[in-house]
Design an enzyme around this catalytic site. Structure first.
Site, PDB file in Angstrom:
ATOM      1  N   ASP A 138       0.835  -1.191   0.000  1.00  0.00           N
ATOM      2  CA  ASP A 138       0.000   0.000   0.000  1.00  0.00           C
ATOM      3  C   ASP A 138       0.877   1.250   0.000  1.00  0.00           C
ATOM      4  O   ASP A 138       2.024   1.221   0.441  1.00  0.00           O
ATOM      5  CB  ASP A 138      -0.909   0.020   1.229  1.00  0.00           C
ATOM      6  N   MET A 139       0.321   2.341  -0.467  1.00  0.00           N
ATOM      7  CA  MET A 139       1.083   3.585  -0.605  1.00  0.00           C
ATOM      8  C   MET A 139       1.831   3.947   0.672  1.00  0.00           C
ATOM      9  O   MET A 139       2.998   4.338   0.639  1.00  0.00           O
ATOM     10  CB  MET A 139       0.151   4.732  -1.005  1.00  0.00           C
TER      11      MET A 139
END
Length: 323
Positions: A138-139
């Protein structure tokens, strides 16, 4: 620039009676089954000089020839974005992803991604699907990721993910004080009401997360997690499902509540920690060419370390006050 694939083989007698797609999948295992099937359907695979069908049976002695062209992936901009490369050779590279770096371009994030950085660092990776990206973080999750530099390496590494021979371990800080480790084995799918989220959904894909305690604080727990599967947001969904969402997780953590009795330092640290406290700590895999078992482990990022330090001092200050 496209890449030409030219391969030739005589079907061994041991494969008598098998379908063409089964035979090429076994003889050319460096390519994915879906890619080989598409080449057959597109006419890039011939048997004794003639185009053949996917389910056609062969009986040994036939000459299979593959003449295919691999086109570059969808055009994306190569950008000079710094990469923290932990390891690199002709087949793979392992990077330490920072918080805030999106892995793959999408609507609203066409540039500034890990993929854009990879295209600049190694332009030939444009010939590999998804620029060699094997799995994602995830970012705002930090830590180790492996990237394949060839189609063959990518096929092998994806296979390791599927057969669960690739090891991935994470560290996280969960809200609440856990009493012990355990395993969450709950299916995950797109949330039925909020399409931005994943959730534990009956009929979803199998998902298994193991976790163990590293350290307990007054209102949080430092944990180590190991994945058997790799579903989107898996750790975040599973920990929220058992009522221990990750600290800083604004998507799955619910409405933020400041722990009672938190010191001023802890209050400032928690309010300033704007991402999920999750770090891909360790990566273990079988090298796609040498078959050597390789392993890497990376330190926690600075913000994660500062969070742990504040929680540790909070325990000490509280114990000193009680004493």
């Amino acid at each position: 620039m496209s890449e030409k694939i030219e391969l030739e083989v005589i079907v061994p007698g041991a494969l008598t009676g098998k379908r063409l797609d089964q035979i090429v999948a076994q003889l050319f295992s460096e390519f994915s089954r879906s890619r080989l099937q598409s080449w057959i359907k597109e006419g890039f695979v011939t048997v004794d000089g003639k185009q053949a069908k996917t389910r056609e049976k062969l009986y040994g002695g036939e000459r299979i020839v593959i003449n295919a062209t691999v086109e570059p992936m969808e055009e994306h901009l190569a950008e000079d974005i710094p990469l923290d490369i932990i390891y690199e050779d002709d087949d793979i590279l392992v990077v330490n992803k920072p918080a805030g770096l999106v892995v793959h371009p999408a609507v609203g994030n066409r540039t500034g991604t890990l993929l854009n950085a990879l295209l600049h660092h190694f332009p030939d990776i444009a010939m590999v699907p998804r620029a060699g990206i094997v799995h994602r973080l995830d970012m705002d999750t930090t830590g180790l990721m492996v990237v394949a530099k060839t189609i063959q390496a990518q096929t092998e590494l994806v296979g390791q993910l599927q057969d669960r021979s690739m090891g991935r371990e994470y560290e996280a800080v969960a809200q609440g004080v856990m009493t012990g480790g355990g395993c969450v084995e709950e299916p995950i799918a797109r949330h039925p009401k909020n399409r931005l989220k994943m959730g534990v959904v009956k009929g979803g894909k199998e998902a298994v997360t193991h976790y163990r305690l590293l350290e307990k604080f007054r209102n949080h727990t430092h944990i180590r997690l190991k994945l058997e599967t790799g579903r989107t947001h898996q750790i975040r969904v599973h920990m929220a499902h058992i009522n221990y969402p990750l600290a800083g997780d604004q998507l799955y953590g619910g409405r933020f509540r400041m722990p009672k009795g938190a010191t001023e330092e802890v209050q400032e640290t928690l309010l300033g920690f704007k991402r999920q406290a999750l770090h891909a700590k360790k990566l273990e895999l079988w090298h796609p060419s040498s078959r050597e078992l390789m392993s890497w482990e990376i330190d926690l990022p600075e913000d994660f370390q500062l969070l742990l330090a504040a929680l540790e001092r909070d325990v000490k200050d509280y114990d000193d006050y009680e004493y």
